[in-house]
Design a protein around this motif. Sequence first.
Motif, short mmCIF file in Angstrom:
data_model
loop_
_atom_site.label_atom_id
_atom_site.label_comp_id
_atom_site.label_asym_id
_atom_site.label_seq_id
_atom_site.Cartn_x
_atom_site.Cartn_y
_atom_site.Cartn_z
N ASN A 6 0.82 -1.22 0.00
CA ASN A 6 0.00 0.00 0.00
C ASN A 6 0.85 1.26 0.00
O ASN A 6 0.54 2.24 -0.69
N PRO B 15 -5.33 -3.69 0.76
CA PRO B 15 -4.68 -2.89 -0.29
C PRO B 15 -5.63 -2.09 -1.16
O PRO B 15 -5.40 -0.90 -1.41
N VAL B 16 -6.70 -2.71 -1.64
CA VAL B 16 -7.63 -1.99 -2.51
C VAL B 16 -8.35 -0.90 -1.73
O VAL B 16 -8.55 0.21 -2.23
N LEU C 30 -5.17 -6.80 -5.36
CA LEU C 30 -4.50 -5.73 -6.10
C LEU C 30 -4.43 -6.03 -7.59
O LEU C 30 -4.40 -5.10 -8.41
#
Length: 390
Positions: free
Chosen positions: A197, A293-294, A360
């Motif tokens: 990230n 992460p998203v 991701l």
Amino acid sequence: MITVEEARALLFDLVSPLTSETVALSDAAGRILAQDVEATRDQPPFEASSMDGYALKSTEVELHAMFKVIGESAAGNRYTGCVGPGQAVRIFTGAPVPEGADFVVIQEDTERRGDLITISDLPGPKTNIRPAGVDFKAGTKISAPRRLRAEDIALMAAMNVATAPVTRKPVVALISTGDELVMPGETPGPDQIIASNTFGLKALLEDVGAHVRILPVARDTLSSLETAFGLAEGADLVVTIGGASVGDYDLVSDVSTGLGMEQSFYKIRMRPGKPLMAGRLGQTAMVGLPGNPVSAMVCGYLFLLPMVRRMLGVEQVLPPLRTARLAEPLGENGPREHYMRAMLDETGIRACSDQDSSLLSVLAQANALLVRTPHDPARPAGDEVHYLPI
């Protein structure tokens, strides 16, 4: 929980436009112009030929007319005399037009023998002369604020502007948290993953003009988090990634509160990115992003980029949503605003099949976030929907 719109309003209250600084023109590309700049001279500063040819009097221009060549005018080396009747001066593109001349016959329309020329083809009405100041005049402004493009830099150079007043770059400190994280290139243990990230957010924020500092990964201890916050001193915005939820190891809220953070809000009615918190640590804004992460990247698009633009003094802080037609049908949406990874092409827009906030690879394939309002009904192919380009 609050809405995305309410969260943005509160986040904007945490930041304000920064001061300006002066940089060399060669270093100003991509920066935000903070004050208007003015041209110090006309461009061109003299009547200039737009073609290679011969400068003479327009009243004498006719087919088969003959002229004596009395000199030459080149760029950077003008002819200092005056053009009289029956006379011509050889002239090159960009050169000053000599006194007494008001027409340039292009060389293709002439024949030359020694110092005599004859007009062999009748020229059209175009004088082939650029008036003084036709591009811009002294005092012409480039207005702020604006992101300086290569074309702006070229124009400022022509205006003889050697330095540019630009908004100071916001300093953003990024703190990834969690015992499970190691930096790219390190060897992870059997229960560890790579901190991704931080690097995605750094690229995202630097693309709009921030200066981003990646701090060491903060472990799941009070002392490690306190050390990380200490290293972030001097930043305009501190962003933590992970540790903003309510699990036993989510210590960011406790540590930041202990350091004096005034919390603005916690949790947003959206997906992905629900467990987002924000507040102020002294004069520094703080945002705590979720660790998926998203979720972190989507919150970067929706919240961090507008905050950076506000600090830079950009007029359009929020990019407008665009519309497209669905290439495939969509089921009904739940109670939260949903930002779905999607693909936009000439056939329309389609949501990616898997919206898991840990993937991701799906985000890397997407080029849009399809925006759905809470309880949005099922949509057939062909329906018009809103999206945000990414």
